[in-house]
Design a protein around this motif. Structure first.
Motif, PDB file in Angstrom:
ATOM      1  N   VAL A 131       3.231  34.829  81.166  1.00 26.80           N
ATOM      2  CA  VAL A 131       3.900  33.540  81.032  1.00 26.80           C
ATOM      3  C   VAL A 131       2.839  32.441  81.041  1.00 26.80           C
ATOM      4  O   VAL A 131       1.895  32.470  81.843  1.00 26.80           O
ATOM      5  CB  VAL A 131       4.933  33.320  82.166  1.00 26.80           C
ATOM      6  CG1 VAL A 131       4.306  33.454  83.550  1.00 26.80           C
ATOM      7  CG2 VAL A 131       5.624  31.972  82.011  1.00 26.80           C
TER       8      VAL A 131
ATOM      9  N   ARG B 226      11.970  27.133  85.648  1.00 30.00           N
ATOM     10  CA  ARG B 226      12.159  28.512  86.113  1.00 30.00           C
ATOM     11  C   ARG B 226      13.183  29.266  85.260  1.00 30.00           C
ATOM     12  O   ARG B 226      12.895  30.367  84.763  1.00 30.00           O
ATOM     13  CB  ARG B 226      12.601  28.497  87.579  1.00 30.00           C
ATOM     14  CG  ARG B 226      12.855  29.891  88.167  1.00 30.00           C
ATOM     15  CD  ARG B 226      13.404  29.787  89.579  1.00 30.00           C
ATOM     16  NE  ARG B 226      13.771  31.086  90.110  1.00 30.00           N
ATOM     17  CZ  ARG B 226      13.004  31.833  90.894  1.00 30.00           C
ATOM     18  NH1 ARG B 226      11.799  31.402  91.236  1.00 30.00           N
ATOM     19  NH2 ARG B 226      13.413  33.012  91.351  1.00 30.00           N
TER      20      ARG B 226
ATOM     21  N   ALA C 171      11.996  30.160  81.846  1.00 32.70           N
ATOM     22  CA  ALA C 171      11.028  31.255  81.870  1.00 32.70           C
ATOM     23  C   ALA C 171      11.724  32.601  82.040  1.00 32.70           C
ATOM     24  O   ALA C 171      11.362  33.590  81.382  1.00 32.70           O
ATOM     25  CB  ALA C 171      10.016  31.032  82.992  1.00 32.70           C
ATOM     26  N   LEU C 172      12.730  32.665  82.908  1.00 31.55           N
ATOM     27  CA  LEU C 172      13.457  33.918  83.115  1.00 31.55           C
ATOM     28  C   LEU C 172      14.171  34.347  81.839  1.00 31.55           C
ATOM     29  O   LEU C 172      14.124  35.523  81.445  1.00 31.55           O
ATOM     30  CB  LEU C 172      14.468  33.756  84.254  1.00 31.55           C
ATOM     31  CG  LEU C 172      14.000  34.110  85.670  1.00 31.55           C
ATOM     32  CD1 LEU C 172      12.782  33.297  86.085  1.00 31.55           C
ATOM     33  CD2 LEU C 172      15.133  33.936  86.669  1.00 31.55           C
TER      34      LEU C 172
ATOM     35  N   ALA D  33      11.653  35.544  79.170  1.00 31.97           N
ATOM     36  CA  ALA D  33      11.122  36.871  79.474  1.00 31.97           C
ATOM     37  C   ALA D  33      12.129  37.955  79.108  1.00 31.97           C
ATOM     38  O   ALA D  33      11.766  38.993  78.536  1.00 31.97           O
ATOM     39  CB  ALA D  33      10.762  36.962  80.956  1.00 31.97           C
TER      40      ALA D  33
ATOM     41  N   VAL E  96       4.491  40.804  85.478  1.00 31.32           N
ATOM     42  CA  VAL E  96       4.361  39.458  84.912  1.00 31.32           C
ATOM     43  C   VAL E  96       3.102  38.805  85.475  1.00 31.32           C
ATOM     44  O   VAL E  96       2.925  38.734  86.694  1.00 31.32           O
ATOM     45  CB  VAL E  96       5.595  38.594  85.245  1.00 31.32           C
ATOM     46  CG1 VAL E  96       5.422  37.184  84.707  1.00 31.32           C
ATOM     47  CG2 VAL E  96       6.865  39.237  84.666  1.00 31.32           C
TER      48      VAL E  96
ATOM     49  N   VAL F  92       6.344  32.984  76.654  1.00 29.18           N
ATOM     50  CA  VAL F  92       6.108  34.297  77.252  1.00 29.18           C
ATOM     51  C   VAL F  92       5.622  35.234  76.157  1.00 29.18           C
ATOM     52  O   VAL F  92       6.217  35.297  75.074  1.00 29.18           O
ATOM     53  CB  VAL F  92       7.388  34.866  77.902  1.00 29.18           C
ATOM     54  CG1 VAL F  92       7.143  36.294  78.402  1.00 29.18           C
ATOM     55  CG2 VAL F  92       7.854  33.983  79.046  1.00 29.18           C
TER      56      VAL F  92
ATOM     57  N   THR G  90       3.162  32.384  90.309  1.00 28.06           N
ATOM     58  CA  THR G  90       4.184  32.206  89.277  1.00 28.06           C
ATOM     59  C   THR G  90       5.425  31.497  89.803  1.00 28.06           C
ATOM     60  O   THR G  90       6.509  31.647  89.267  1.00 28.06           O
ATOM     61  CB  THR G  90       4.592  33.569  88.680  1.00 28.06           C
ATOM     62  OG1 THR G  90       5.018  34.441  89.742  1.00 28.06           O
ATOM     63  CG2 THR G  90       3.450  34.203  87.927  1.00 28.06           C
TER      64      THR G  90
ATOM     65  N   MET H  31      11.535  37.193  86.680  1.00 32.54           N
ATOM     66  CA  MET H  31      11.365  37.398  85.241  1.00 32.54           C
ATOM     67  C   MET H  31      11.394  38.890  84.915  1.00 32.54           C
ATOM     68  O   MET H  31      12.034  39.320  83.949  1.00 32.54           O
ATOM     69  CB  MET H  31      10.053  36.776  84.769  1.00 32.54           C
ATOM     70  CG  MET H  31      10.057  35.253  84.747  1.00 32.54           C
ATOM     71  SD  MET H  31       8.403  34.552  84.456  1.00 32.54           S
ATOM     72  CE  MET H  31       8.109  35.109  82.773  1.00 32.54           C
TER      73      MET H  31
END
Length: 268
Positions: free
Chosen positions: A42, A52, A55-56, A59, A95, A129, A152, A184
């Motif tokens: 990431v 957040r 990003a999740l 991923a 990750v 990502v 992270t 993630m």
């Protein structure tokens, strides 16, 4: 450490086998097989980290894009053997974070980069990502092995909106605290379990739509209903951060919902 491993022979609360799964279903065989890991990196620039939830979600989508890529599915695909070997053992994901020159070096390695939601004025940048084909547990490429696993931690500038229940939702256990990197990896596990249980038509439809999905956290009461609904459930192996066997994610894909099962998640 932001690594994660799910148990592929226990994907749901009601069924020990995943449709079309490529695994050996023997506990001994999976542990004895050569162990691989799926690396995800990431991008976290110091002055402008992503949100957040973005990003999740990015991923999880990255995992799906790799699983459906012809390089990983074709009989002669350049990643096919590595992906199958990875899926025949423990399903590990790690990750790591990168910025600046680190990120540029990571982009130079074979893989796929996905972007998240477009940045809103004054808000954090869209998540980025990059997912790579699986590598041996002790055989990381040098430019990835040097990247940090810690650090992270990410935040949402404001609570995410209610999810669109007409699309897949990956529900996080509200009673477990995880770093963003760990979450993630768990979201990636949930997306992967849903992918394995879908039939070919549902997979094709999800892929052609660009793999829309949301990652959200329900209330404790809602979580209990979701776990009991017969949907795929991620049970972590407990290598990092959380206890072995912890249920971390329920993969709520509309095509997997049982008729008559309760999927109410109002009140988010």
């Amino acid at each position: 450490m932001t690594s994660s491993d799910t148990r592929p022979n226990a994907p749901t609360s009601s069924d020990d086998r995943v449709r079309s799964s490529p695994f050996r279903h023997s506990e001994t065989d999976r542990d004895a097989a050569p162990q691989f890991v799926l690396p995800l990196v990431v991008r976290i620039e110091k002055a402008a980290p992503p949100a957040r939830t973005d990003a999740l979600e990015t991923a999880a989508r990255a995992v799906l894009v790799l699983l459906s890529d012809e390089r990983a599915t074709a009989a002669d695909g350049e990643w096919t053997e590595a992906v199958r070997s990875w899926q025949d053992a423990r399903i590990r994901k790690v990750v790591r974070r990168a910025r600046g020159a680190e990120w540029r070096r990571a982009e130079g390695l074979p893989g796929i980069t996905l972007g998240g939601r477009a940045a809103v004025d004054g808000g954090p940048p869209a998540a980025e990502v990059r997912v790579f084909p699986p590598v041996p547990l002790d055989g990381w490429p040098k430019d990835l092995a040097k990247l940090q696993v810690s650090g992270t931690d990410l935040d949402d500038p404001e609570p995410p909106s209610a999810p669109d229940l007409a699309e897949p939702v990956l529900w996080l256990n509200p009673e477990i605290t995880m770093s963003a990197g760990k979450a993630m990896a768990q979201a990636g596990h949930g997306a992967q379990l849903a992918w394995w249980e879908l039939d070919d038509a549902a997979r094709a439809a999800w892929r052609s739509a660009g793999f829309p999905l949301s990652v959200r956290t329900p209330s404790a009461e809602q979580w209990a209903r979701l776990v009991a609904a017969g949907l795929p459930v991620v049970r972590d192996a407990g290598y990092t951060e959380i206890a072995p066997g912890s249920c971390t994610v329920v993969a709520d894909h509309p095509a997997l919902r049982r008729p008559g099962a309760s999927h109410r998640v109002d009140g988010l």
